[in-house]
Structures are given as C-alpha cells and as structure tokens.
Motif scaffolding. Structure first.
Motif, PDB file in Angstrom:
ATOM      1  N   LYS A 124       0.838  -1.208   0.000  1.00  0.00           N
ATOM      2  CA  LYS A 124       0.000   0.000   0.000  1.00  0.00           C
ATOM      3  C   LYS A 124       0.867   1.249   0.000  1.00  0.00           C
ATOM      4  O   LYS A 124       0.563   2.223  -0.682  1.00  0.00           O
ATOM      5  CB  LYS A 124      -0.940  -0.017   1.204  1.00  0.00           C
ATOM      6  CG  LYS A 124      -2.074  -1.005   1.046  1.00  0.00           C
ATOM      7  CD  LYS A 124      -2.988  -1.018   2.260  1.00  0.00           C
ATOM      8  CE  LYS A 124      -4.112  -2.023   2.054  1.00  0.00           C
ATOM      9  NZ  LYS A 124      -4.990  -2.129   3.224  1.00  0.00           N
ATOM     10  N   TYR A 127       2.251   1.753  -3.465  1.00  0.00           N
ATOM     11  CA  TYR A 127       1.174   2.226  -4.330  1.00  0.00           C
ATOM     12  C   TYR A 127       0.912   3.714  -4.094  1.00  0.00           C
ATOM     13  O   TYR A 127       0.810   4.508  -5.035  1.00  0.00           O
ATOM     14  CB  TYR A 127      -0.100   1.409  -4.096  1.00  0.00           C
ATOM     15  CG  TYR A 127      -1.250   1.898  -4.911  1.00  0.00           C
ATOM     16  CD1 TYR A 127      -1.357   1.580  -6.271  1.00  0.00           C
ATOM     17  CD2 TYR A 127      -2.237   2.699  -4.347  1.00  0.00           C
ATOM     18  CE1 TYR A 127      -2.418   2.039  -7.037  1.00  0.00           C
ATOM     19  CE2 TYR A 127      -3.296   3.166  -5.103  1.00  0.00           C
ATOM     20  CZ  TYR A 127      -3.385   2.834  -6.454  1.00  0.00           C
ATOM     21  OH  TYR A 127      -4.424   3.292  -7.208  1.00  0.00           O
ATOM     22  N   ASP A 128       0.835   4.105  -2.818  1.00  0.00           N
ATOM     23  CA  ASP A 128       0.540   5.495  -2.470  1.00  0.00           C
ATOM     24  C   ASP A 128       1.643   6.463  -2.880  1.00  0.00           C
ATOM     25  O   ASP A 128       1.395   7.636  -3.132  1.00  0.00           O
ATOM     26  CB  ASP A 128       0.276   5.634  -0.971  1.00  0.00           C
ATOM     27  CG  ASP A 128      -1.030   4.969  -0.546  1.00  0.00           C
ATOM     28  OD1 ASP A 128      -1.866   4.704  -1.422  1.00  0.00           O
ATOM     29  OD2 ASP A 128      -1.180   4.688   0.654  1.00  0.00           O
TER      30      ASP A 128
END
Length: 133
Positions: A124, A127-128
C-alpha cells in the motif's frame, strides 16, 4: 563456531551487516570473515558477543530454481481483497525481483503468514508513493 552463530541468531555461512562498522560479514567454521573477500576479521567477534556491535540480518533471497512463498491478493465479489500465501519458484524474473523489493519473499509458508500484514502495508505504501524502485 556453530554455538557462536546460534548466539548471534545467524547460520554458518549467512551474511549479515554490522551497522556500526558498515561491514558485511559471515561466520564460517574458522571464524568471522568479510562476506565479499573472505578475509578474516579479528577483534569483532568479541564485540558482537558482548553487544558492543549489533547484527542486522539481510533479507533472505532464494537461489535460482529454489521455491519460496509470497503474499498474493484476490478480489472478492464484494470488492474486497483476500490475501493468501502462494508458492513460487525463483527464476530471476521481474515478478521475483519486484516481490523481493517490497519484502514479499519468504523461506516458508509460516514465515509468509507471519509477515502478511507487513507486506500488505508495504505494498500500500509503494502504491501510495508511486511505486518507485
């Protein structure tokens, strides 16, 4: 040297870093050596055993053709994800290196289960932040 390796929580022949010295070393049957040159390193072993220096383990990386486990995700009907441990064989592929880069390569299925939440968090984060490798 086997008992010394056990005390330091490393295996014979496993490379590790001594952060205070910025040096990568490993324990072999004859003593402590630099990982790249195999040159014997004197005086450091005592400081490791007395906690003057610390051990930083390197991430485990399979050899070509060796099996490993990783965390994979599947979308459910309700638009949620399930995360499961999968097995793969290391082939020096892009998938292998990408999994390794985010810490998603494990020696056993049990270690993969234990590391699942950290992998999900890491993925995550990548991705961020734009997944910069």
């Amino acid at each position: 040297m086997l008992k010394v390796a056990e005390v330091l929580n490393v295996e014979i022949g496993e490379s590790f870093v001594i952060p205070e010295l910025k040096k990568t070393v490993k324990i072999v049957n004859s003593g402590l050596v630099e990982s790249d040159t195999l040159k014997e390193v004197n005086g450091i072993l005592i400081k490791l055993l007395t906690d003057d220096y610390s051990v930083k383990k390197l991430p485990w990386k399979p050899k070509n053709g060796q099996d490993y486990f990783y965390i994979d995700s599947y979308a459910n009907d309700s638009n949620t994800f399930s995360y499961v441990e999968e097995q793969a064989t290391w082939e020096d592929s892009l998938d292998d290196f990408m999994r390794f880069r985010v810490g998603n390569v494990f020696k056993t299925q049990e270690l993969a289960k234990e590391g699942k939440n950290e992998v999900i968090h890491s993925l995550k984060h990548f991705y961020d932040t734009g997944f910069v490798i």
